[in-house]
Write an enzyme that holds these catalytic residues in place. Structure first.
Site, PDB file in Angstrom:
ATOM      1  N   ASP A  53       0.828  -1.202   0.000  1.00  0.00           N
ATOM      2  CA  ASP A  53       0.000   0.000   0.000  1.00  0.00           C
ATOM      3  C   ASP A  53       0.867   1.259   0.000  1.00  0.00           C
ATOM      4  O   ASP A  53       2.030   1.224   0.408  1.00  0.00           O
ATOM      5  CB  ASP A  53      -0.902   0.041   1.242  1.00  0.00           C
ATOM      6  CG  ASP A  53      -1.885  -1.108   1.243  1.00  0.00           C
ATOM      7  OD1 ASP A  53      -2.217  -1.609   0.161  1.00  0.00           O
ATOM      8  OD2 ASP A  53      -2.304  -1.495   2.353  1.00  0.00           O
TER       9      ASP A  53
HETATM   10  N1  URA Z   1      -1.393  -6.048   3.700  1.00  0.00           N
HETATM   11  C1  URA Z   1      -1.880  -4.793   3.715  1.00  0.00           C
HETATM   12  O1  URA Z   1      -2.916  -4.537   4.276  1.00  0.00           O
HETATM   13  N2  URA Z   1      -1.181  -3.826   3.098  1.00  0.00           N
HETATM   14  C2  URA Z   1      -0.007  -4.055   2.465  1.00  0.00           C
HETATM   15  O2  URA Z   1       0.581  -3.121   1.933  1.00  0.00           O
HETATM   16  C3  URA Z   1       0.488  -5.369   2.466  1.00  0.00           C
HETATM   17  C4  URA Z   1      -0.226  -6.346   3.084  1.00  0.00           C
END
Ligand code: URA
Length: 241
Positions: free
Chosen positions: A101
């Site tokens: 993310d």
């Molecule tokens: N899980 C998440 O919620 N975000 C990420 O960036 C990676 C795994």
């Protein structure tokens, strides 16, 4: 015709700047001649050698990056945010293997090897990914059990996970939790914690299989060694059922 340093960089051997250093150091030969000045141009037919080793044309490249916060894992972004590939100094068209993310930090691989990327992100590849999460609140034994056993996201139960609470801070009512999963559903870690009622405040991926970012500062990256690539391939394949 293209500049020698561009040819070296676009083969994936190294960055353009490092290619220039190699040339100036007299380590680059074009056909029979050592070229140690910049600006020399080569054609498709010219053979380029570095330390007497013939340069391939489209070598596969693999980078491990410690992604900082505030970077998107796409190859372009309509909101003009920093894109992950811009952090790597290469002429090769690379892409991230899976996504982190915008606000998640940590280990991510970038490559131009589609087969490698597919294997690693395939649902049947059981490569372990370990995250450290700062969450709001505490995890009760019941919540821990549910996270480990699997919670339902998008109507499907997540696979078994390893979950370990490192510490709980009474003053801020937050916990630091290590969680290891094999899958990579959209926002998986955040949604798993939300499912048991704890919001993720910070998330960092510490490792992908045996690759970790312990020696990489934020934004730093390194190339994987050929041995690591082979090991990663076999890890991802052995995970197949
Ligand atoms: N899980 C998440 O919620 N975000 C990420 O960036 C990676 C795994």
């Amino acid at each position: 015709m293209e500049r020698l340093q561009k040819r070296i960089a676009s083969s994936g051997y190294t960055s353009r700047r490092k290619a220039e250093e190699l040339i100036l150091a007299g380590r680059v030969r074009v056909n029979d001649e050592i070229i140690n000045t910049l600006g020399y141009k080569v054609s498709d037919k010219d053979k380029v050698y570095i330390d007497d080793e013939l340069l391939g044309k489209d070598n596969k490249v693999y980078y491990l990056l410690n992604k900082p916060r505030g970077v998107v894992c796409t190859t372009d972004d309509d909101k003009n945010r920093t894109i992950i590939t811009s952090l790597i100094d290469t002429d090769v068209r690379i892409f991230p293997v899976g996504r982190l993310d915008y606000d998640t930090t940590g280990a991510i691989i970038l490559t131009n090897d589609g087969e490698f990327a597919n294997l690693l992100t395939s649902p049947s590849s059981n490569v372990l990914k370990t995250y450290v999460a700062k969450i709001k609140g505490a995890l009760t034994p019941d919540k821990l059990f549910r996270l480990r056993d699997g919670v339902v996201i998008d109507g499907i139960k997540t696979k078994k996970a390893k979950v370990k609470v490192k510490r709980y801070d009474k003053n801020t009512d937050t916990s630091i939790v290590y969680i290891t999963i094999t899958e990579g559903k959209y926002h998986q870690v955040k949604r798993m914690f939300l499912e048991v009622g704890n919001e993720v405040l910070k998330l960092k991926r510490e490792s992908i299989g045996f690759l970790n970012i312990n020696n990489l500062a934020s934004k730093e990256y390194r190339m994987l060694t050929p041995k690591e690539v082979r090991q990663m391939y076999s890890l991802a394949k052995n995970g197949k059922k």
